[in-house]
Design a protein around this motif. Structure first.
Motif: not given
Length: 185
Positions: A130-151
Motif C-alpha cells: 500500500g505504499y512506496e517510498y521514493s529516495d528521489l522525491t523523499n516522499k511516500t506514495t500510497e499504492n493499492r495496486n502492485w501495477a502502480a509500483y515503478s521500481n
C-alpha cells in the motif's frame, strides 16, 4: 515457484526481477472477474469476448473480421498460458499470488483458489503493502495496486513477506468464488 498476478503491467515488472524472486514462470491472469456475467460454461471465452469488445470501443474503425481475429488470438493465448500453468503445477511447483487491494485481484484470488481446489501444491500470497517510498522525491506514495509500483527491485523485496495459504483458507476462498458466481447468475 509459479508467480500469478492479475495485471499484464505488473507481470512485466515481475519479469524484470524474475531471477531475483526465484520464479519459474510469471502468469498474468488478466481476467476481469469483479464485474459482468460470470456464470458461463467457458469463462475464458466470455472474458475474451469482453476484452475484445473493450478494444472495439476504443478502436471504432475495427472490422468484424479483425474483431474475430483478435478474439481468436486472445483466447488461444490465454488457453496456452493456462496449459503452461497446469504443466508447472503437475511438476509440483509452488504458487505465489501477488494480491493487490482491489476487487479484481480479490475475485482473482477466489477464482484461482477454486481453480486449484483439488491441487496439493503449496499456495502463498504476497499482499501489496500500500505504499512506496521514493529516495528521489523523499516522499511516500500510497499504492493499492502492485501495477502502480515503478521500481521492480522494491517490489522484489516483498517476497520475504509471503505467507502460506492454509487448506481451510483455500477452501473458503474457493467457496466464496462459487457464491459470487451463484449471486451473479
Amino acid at each position: 515457484m509459479i508467480d500469478v498476478c492479475f495485471s499484464d503491467c505488473f507481470a512485466g515488472l515481475l519479469k524484470v526481477v524474475q531471477k531475483n524472486i526465484k520464479s519459474d514462470g510469471i502468469f498474468p491472469l488478466w481476467l476481469t472477474l469483479n464485474y459482468g456475467y460470470l456464470d458461463c460454461e467457458d469463462l475464458i471465452s466470455q472474458q475474451t469476448r469482453r476484452e475484445v469488445e473493450t478494444l472495439k470501443y476504443f478502436y471504432k474503425n475495427i472490422t468484424d473480421d479483425e474483431m474475430k481475429e483478435e478474439y481468436d488470438e486472445v483466447k488461444a493465448n490465454t488457453k496456452v498460458m493456462l496449459q503452461e500453468f497446469e504443466e508447472l503445477l503437475n511438476e509440483g511447483h509452488k504458487v505465489r499470488i501477488w494480491l493487490s487491494n482491489n476487487a479484481n485481484d480479490r475475485c482473482g484470488l477466489f477464482w484461482i483458489c477454486n481453480f486449484l481446489r483439488s491441487c496439493t501444491n503449496e499456495i502463498s500470497i504476497v499482499t501489496c503493502p500500500g505504499y512506496e517510498y521514493s529516495d528521489l522525491t523523499n516522499k511516500t506514495t500510497e499504492n493499492r495496486n502492485w501495477a502502480a509500483y515503478s521500481n521492480p527491485y522494491f517490489v522484489a523485496e516483498f517476497v520475504d513477506d509471503t505467507r502460506v495459504v492454509l487448506d481451510d483458507e483455500k477452501s473458503a476462498y474457493s467457496r466464496r468464488w462459487e457464491q459470487i458466481v451463484e449471486e451473479n447468475a
